[in-house]
Design a protein around this motif. Structure first.
Motif, PDB file in Angstrom:
ATOM      1  N   LEU A   1       0.852  -1.197   0.000  1.00 29.78           N
ATOM      2  CA  LEU A   1       0.000   0.000   0.000  1.00 29.78           C
ATOM      3  C   LEU A   1       0.886   1.245   0.000  1.00 29.78           C
ATOM      4  O   LEU A   1       0.672   2.182  -0.768  1.00 29.78           O
ATOM      5  CB  LEU A   1      -0.879   0.040   1.249  1.00 29.78           C
ATOM      6  CG  LEU A   1      -2.286  -0.541   1.237  1.00 29.78           C
ATOM      7  CD1 LEU A   1      -2.955  -0.234   2.578  1.00 29.78           C
ATOM      8  CD2 LEU A   1      -3.106   0.062   0.108  1.00 29.78           C
TER       9      LEU A   1
ATOM     10  N   ASP B   1      -5.453   5.668   1.177  1.00 32.30           N
ATOM     11  CA  ASP B   1      -4.585   4.570   1.613  1.00 32.30           C
ATOM     12  C   ASP B   1      -3.982   4.860   2.981  1.00 32.30           C
ATOM     13  O   ASP B   1      -3.802   3.953   3.793  1.00 32.30           O
ATOM     14  CB  ASP B   1      -3.481   4.308   0.581  1.00 32.30           C
ATOM     15  CG  ASP B   1      -4.028   3.586  -0.658  1.00 32.30           C
ATOM     16  OD1 ASP B   1      -5.204   3.173  -0.627  1.00 32.30           O
ATOM     17  OD2 ASP B   1      -3.291   3.445  -1.646  1.00 32.30           O
TER      18      ASP B   1
ATOM     19  N   GLN C   1      -6.417   4.022   5.511  1.00 29.07           N
ATOM     20  CA  GLN C   1      -6.493   2.568   5.659  1.00 29.07           C
ATOM     21  C   GLN C   1      -5.360   2.054   6.554  1.00 29.07           C
ATOM     22  O   GLN C   1      -5.574   1.208   7.412  1.00 29.07           O
ATOM     23  CB  GLN C   1      -6.433   1.906   4.273  1.00 29.07           C
ATOM     24  CG  GLN C   1      -6.671   0.414   4.281  1.00 29.07           C
ATOM     25  CD  GLN C   1      -8.106   0.062   4.646  1.00 29.07           C
ATOM     26  OE1 GLN C   1      -9.016   0.872   4.480  1.00 29.07           O
ATOM     27  NE2 GLN C   1      -8.307  -1.141   5.148  1.00 29.07           N
TER      28      GLN C   1
END
Lengths: 389, 394
Positions: free
Chosen positions: B305, B349, B352
């Motif tokens: 990521l 991201d 996240q």
């Protein structure tokens, strides 16, 4: 943040253009893609011509027989030759881009004198024997053994994904000389003559239907110790030294070609009426942004490399290459997905060039380091995240 | 060709980062976004604005003869990248353009706050407003704090002064009052970017920026009040001349397309800075946060990521810098498209990676995401950029 060309760079470009305009019309017709000896002959003829004109080994150091050109000149060379439709490096790839630079950096004077001039002249073809059936992304786990026997190594094992193996004279081979040492420390770099007894080449058919590469089997092949470049068990370092020789120019020709394909795609869509599809149009627009940025990223890397060389370095950090390769390989796959959308049912016709390219493009996120490996390299080496497993 | 930053450019960027660390660091950002804090946002903004003005943010590209710094778009991009990294609030781009082009007195020095409205040609598929009019449903940021509104139209640039308390009656009594654009507040998704929706059309008789300049402009900081119901065109000649005289000399012609392109590049630069900041936040958190007995940054799912965020940010960087260096429209569209994507996707991201903490008000990341959404809607949207870039292929 200066993207303008210096007068010297413009002059270099002008001379190259003049030469290309004169030389290209005299080229023989392109060979059948399935006829490997003919492809070799064609590619080597092009290298002969480059050598005669003083463009061979443009980015190699002068003391290795190269032209010592700046990274920017090399960029211009690749940009112009692709734009003019000149042949690719083709069968000369490994010799000019990896094995040659390795020998130039790590070889003895005798080794340099023996192997470099034929590469530059286009007399000899090299292939690469690194990957093995059980050593892909984890290259350092390779198992091909080389046992010292007097002034020879006796090599046994198998290599895979070897391009141009059928027509190569030499193979740059990575072998294990010390099975008891830690993985990276027991490897050695050898130059293997492809006509040595015990070498068997078996072509591999790709999903595109062609035989782009081969498996190479080695059965007690005797390689003279004088063919070893670098020290015994120092092969990992020897191999990696060359990877930093890359100056951010590895994909220049391909990006130029992709930008041309993108324009052709837009024109094709306009002609067939698919242009009216806003989804297709916007995908084309996004790809234009993508390849515009990739081109600028190349210029960024080349500028970094030029700066590095002026200050005694070798080239761009391998991490910059990882970042570029990652973004580029996905962009190129998307390009041929969009091509398929523009072609409609014709995308199922193998006589269409874009259909064949769509198949070939499936390898981009795998070959030369998978996208997953590139992500890991960036995470650990650039972002400094702790090593995972 | 040498695409790298020069030493001077590196120093400029470093200087801006240090300045913002002092004036608007993470703590200040956190306080500014605190919904319970008792503070007057526009007062804070006015103070910050003067500090930024003193640092040269708005006069960076104005000629040295006009008291500016005389630098170019690449330098402005570096400074705006830092502003985006710090998530500096306010209509920075519009004020910088007004200052650099000498459109509003006081803008270059940070004494006047200028916001902008993109009233340009719509992207395909949307209906075109009548010539000279503001498209319906146009959002304007920081209208209450602004002294003037730059209306970048289709081929022309107009200037509107926001309503001052002393002018309200004049506007109401004016026969043109019904034709003036009105603005209604919107509950902005970004807590640091108040928005107004323009609900009316400007007077057909609105003067262009060039005409306004001839009459000069009043220093907008005087007589300004908060709570704007409408915007007023032009201003009183008498009051205007006092400040206007000094600016009469250097009056460059303003091309709406050039202004829009510069606005696009500078907005993209802010997105770029934000994209790098959320990457930095995500990596920092992934190194420290432990689960299953080790830092989450050791897990490939998290590593990849983060690596993806790096690729987005660096690709956007090369596009934004190239747009600044070449000043070409196609490059700007590519830069805006990729920087918008980098800023919004990196913020997503980052959120996240932060897990549950990412969903809280306390974490910085939501502010980046919300601002990124806002910036993505400004100047060149993804639809417009993609359509333009597609057409450029033909």
């Amino acid at each position: 943040m200066d993207l303008t060309r210096t007068p010297e760079e413009e002059d270099f470009r002008a001379r190259l253009r003049t030469w290309l305009a004169r030389e290209l019309p005299t080229l023989p017709p392109r060979p059948d893609p399935l006829d490997w000896p003919a492809r070799r002959a064609y590619d080597m003829d092009w290298q002969h011509r480059l050598h005669r004109a003083g463009y061979a080994g443009l980015h190699w150091p002068r003391d290795a027989g190269g032209q010592g050109a700046t990274p920017t000149q090399h960029l211009i060379f690749l940009e112009e030759t692709e734009a003019a439709g000149a042949p690719y490096v083709g069968a000369g790839f490994v010799g000019l881009l990896h094995a040659g630079p390795t020998i130039a950096a790590e070889g003895t004077p005798e080794q340099r004198a023996r192997w470099l001039p034929p590469i530059l002249r286009g007399d000899q073809v090299w292939c690469q024997g690194f990957s093995e059936p059980d050593a892909g992304s984890d290259l350092a786990s390779l198992r091909t053994r080389a046992v010292r026997d007097g002034d020879h190594y006796v090599v046994t094992g198998s290599k895979i994904w070897t391009s141009h193996a059928e027509v190569a004279d030499w193979c740059e081979l990575l072998v294990r000389t010390d099975p008891d040492a830690p993985r990276h420390r027991g490897l050695t770099w050898l130059a293997l003559p492809m006509d040595a007894p015990g070498v068997t080449v078996r072509p591999l058919r790709t999903l595109a239907g062609s035989t782009e590469f081969a498996e190479v089997f080695l059965d007690e092949v005797r390689v003279p110790v004088t063919h070893r470049v670098g020290d015994e068990n120092d092969g990992w370092r020897v191999t990696m030294v060359t990877l930093s020789f890359e100056r951010g120019t590895a994909f220049v020709g391909e990006v130029v070609a992709c930008r041309r394909t993108l324009r052709l795609l837009a024109q094709h869509a306009r002609k067939t009426g698919r242009w009216d599809d806003a989804v297709l149009r916007r995908r084309l627009g996004r790809l234009n942004a993508e390849f515009t940025a990739l081109w600028r990223l190349i210029q960024w890397n080349v500028s970094e490399a030029a700066h590095g060389l002026r200050n005694g370095g070798t080239g761009v950090p391998a991490e910059n290459g990882s970042l570029f390769k990652l973004r580029y390989s996905h962009a190129r796959q998307e390009l041929y997905e969009v091509a398929a959308a523009a072609l409609g049912p014709d995308a199922l016709d193998l006589t269409q060039e874009w259909t064949r390219e769509r198949l070939s493009s499936l390898s981009y996120t795998i070959a030369a380091g998978t996208s997953q490996i590139q992500h890991t390299i960036l995470a650990e080496r650039v972002l400094g995240l702790p090593k995972g497993r | 060709m040498d695409f790298r930053l020069t030493d001077d450019q590196e120093a400029l960027r470093r200087g801006m980062r240090q300045l913002l660390d002092r004036r608007f660091g993470p703590t200040a950002l956190h306080q500014a976004a605190d919904p319970l804090a008792h503070h007057a946002p526009s007062e804070d903004l006015a103070r910050l604005w003067r500090q930024l003005g003193e640092a040269g943010l708005f006069s960076l590209r104005a000629d040295e003869s006009a008291g500016g710094v005389g630098l170019g778009l690449p330098e402005a991009v570096l400074v705006f990248e830092e502003a985006g990294r710090a998530l500096l609030p306010g209509p920075l781009v519009a004020t910088h353009l007004a200052g650099g082009w000498g459109l509003v007195p006081g803008a270059a020095e940070g004494r006047a706050v200028v916001t902008a409205m993109d009233a340009g040609p719509p992207s395909s598929g949307l209906t075109s407003p009548p010539a000279g009019a503001v498209p319906d449903n146009t959002l304007v940021e920081h209208l209450e704090a602004a002294d003037a509104v730059l209306v970048v139209g289709d081929g022309e640039v107009r200037l509107l002064e926001t309503t001052g308390s002393d002018l309200d009656e004049t506007v109401k009594d004016s026969e043109q009052a019904d034709n003036l654009p009105a603005a209604a507040p919107v509950r902005s998704v970004d807590p640091l970017s108040p928005l107004h929706r323009v609900t009316d059309r400007p007077s057909p008789g609105s003067r262009t920026a060039a005409e306004n300049r001839q009459g000069g402009l009043r220093n907008g900081l005087q007589g300004r009040r908060r709570g704007v119901e409408g915007m007023r065109k032009g201003l009183e000649e008498g009051a205007a001349r006092e400040v206007g005289e000094g600016l009469g000399e250097r009056l460059p012609t303003v091309d709406a397309d050039v202004l829009r392109r510069e606005a696009g590049v500078l907005t993209a630069a802010q997105q770029l800075g934000s994209a790098h900041r959320t990457l930095e936040l995500a990596v920092g958190y992934a190194r420290e946060r432990e689960q299953f007995g080790r830092p989450i940054g050791t897990f490939q799912a998290v590593q990849h990521l983060c690596a993806g965020m790096l690729v987005r940010a660096e690709t956007a960087r090369s596009a934004v810098y190239a747009a600044a260096a070449t000043r070409e429209d196609e490059e700007m569209c590519a830069a805006k498209l990729l920087a918008d994507e980098a800023a919004t996707s990196n913020a997503r991201d980052c959120l996240q990676v932060f897990g549950g903490m990412g969903f809280t008000w306390e974490a910085e990341v939501h502010l980046h995401l919300k601002r990124a959404w806002l910036r993505a809607e400004q100047w060149v949207t993804s639809v417009a950029a993609e359509e333009k870039l597609a057409t450029a292929l033909l």
